[in-house]
Write a protein that holds these residues in place. Structure first.
Motif, PDB file in Angstrom:
ATOM      1  N   LYS A   1       2.083   3.843   3.674  1.00  0.00           N
ATOM      2  CA  LYS A   1       3.418   3.461   3.222  1.00  0.00           C
ATOM      3  C   LYS A   1       3.572   1.941   3.265  1.00  0.00           C
ATOM      4  CE  LYS A   1       8.310   4.016   4.178  1.00  0.00           C
ATOM      5  NZ  LYS A   1       9.328   4.548   5.080  1.00  0.00           N
ATOM      6  N   ARG A   2       3.129   1.332   4.352  1.00  0.00           N
ATOM      7  CA  ARG A   2       3.234  -0.114   4.485  1.00  0.00           C
ATOM      8  C   ARG A   2       2.402  -0.817   3.417  1.00  0.00           C
ATOM      9  NH1 ARG A   2       1.794  -3.737   9.825  1.00  0.00           N
ATOM     10  NH2 ARG A   2       2.131  -5.728   8.820  1.00  0.00           N
TER      11      ARG A   2
ATOM     12  N   TRP B   1       1.594   0.319   0.457  1.00  0.00           N
ATOM     13  CA  TRP B   1       2.260   0.492  -0.825  1.00  0.00           C
ATOM     14  C   TRP B   1       3.443  -0.473  -0.963  1.00  0.00           C
ATOM     15  CZ3 TRP B   1       1.722   1.970  -5.546  1.00  0.00           C
ATOM     16  CH2 TRP B   1       2.838   2.129  -6.353  1.00  0.00           C
ATOM     17  N   GLU B   2       4.272  -0.548   0.078  1.00  0.00           N
ATOM     18  CA  GLU B   2       5.468  -1.381   0.012  1.00  0.00           C
ATOM     19  C   GLU B   2       5.148  -2.871  -0.044  1.00  0.00           C
ATOM     20  OE1 GLU B   2       7.751  -0.142   3.376  1.00  0.00           O
ATOM     21  OE2 GLU B   2       8.471   1.657   2.370  1.00  0.00           O
ATOM     22  N   GLU B   3       4.113  -3.313   0.663  1.00  0.00           N
ATOM     23  CA  GLU B   3       3.810  -4.728   0.728  1.00  0.00           C
ATOM     24  C   GLU B   3       2.820  -5.203  -0.333  1.00  0.00           C
ATOM     25  OE1 GLU B   3       2.559  -5.752   4.672  1.00  0.00           O
ATOM     26  OE2 GLU B   3       4.413  -5.014   5.572  1.00  0.00           O
TER      27      GLU B   3
ATOM     28  N   ARG C   1       2.367  -1.595  -4.803  1.00  0.00           N
ATOM     29  CA  ARG C   1       3.307  -1.439  -5.921  1.00  0.00           C
ATOM     30  C   ARG C   1       3.343  -2.659  -6.838  1.00  0.00           C
ATOM     31  NH1 ARG C   1       9.409  -2.261  -3.909  1.00  0.00           N
ATOM     32  NH2 ARG C   1       9.044  -4.000  -2.504  1.00  0.00           N
TER      33      ARG C   1
ATOM     34  N   TRP D   1      -1.120   4.655  -6.473  1.00  0.00           N
ATOM     35  CA  TRP D   1      -0.230   5.674  -5.893  1.00  0.00           C
ATOM     36  C   TRP D   1      -0.943   7.008  -5.830  1.00  0.00           C
ATOM     37  CZ3 TRP D   1       3.741   6.030  -2.927  1.00  0.00           C
ATOM     38  CH2 TRP D   1       4.445   7.212  -2.831  1.00  0.00           C
TER      39      TRP D   1
END
Length: 91
Positions: free
Chosen positions: A74-75, A77-79, A82, A91
């Motif tokens: 998750k981290r 992907w967010e940082e 994406r 993804w």
């Protein structure tokens, strides 16, 4: 004669707080001291600088971070993920 101000602590236009600004080994350290008192601001700025120098010279051991695989993904992907051109495949 008045004592000269420390050059690494300055007031930004429109701010009542003092700010520090350094570069240590190519990494810029800057931020607010969150105080309007110049003497306290210099002490805070010197403490921040000393902590950074201790970390650079290995005098401070980094604390281990425990993280689940889900949280790590998750981290990532967010940082980072994406913003990639191939974010759909990431993804």
């Amino acid at each position: 004669m008045a004592r000269p101000r420390a050059s690494f602590v300055r007031r930004r236009p429109g701010s009542k707080h003092w700010h520090y600004d350094w570069t240590i080994r190519g990494h810029r350290l800057r931020g607010s001291t969150e105080t309007a008192d110049h003497r306290v601001a210099v002490e805070i700025a010197l403490k921040v600088r000393q902590d950074a120098l201790d970390a650079v010279h290995g005098l401070v051991k980094p604390q281990p971070v425990e993280m689940t695989l889900r949280a790590a993904c998750k981290r990532y992907w967010e940082e980072h993920g994406r913003f990639l051109g191939s974010s759909r495949t990431v993804w």
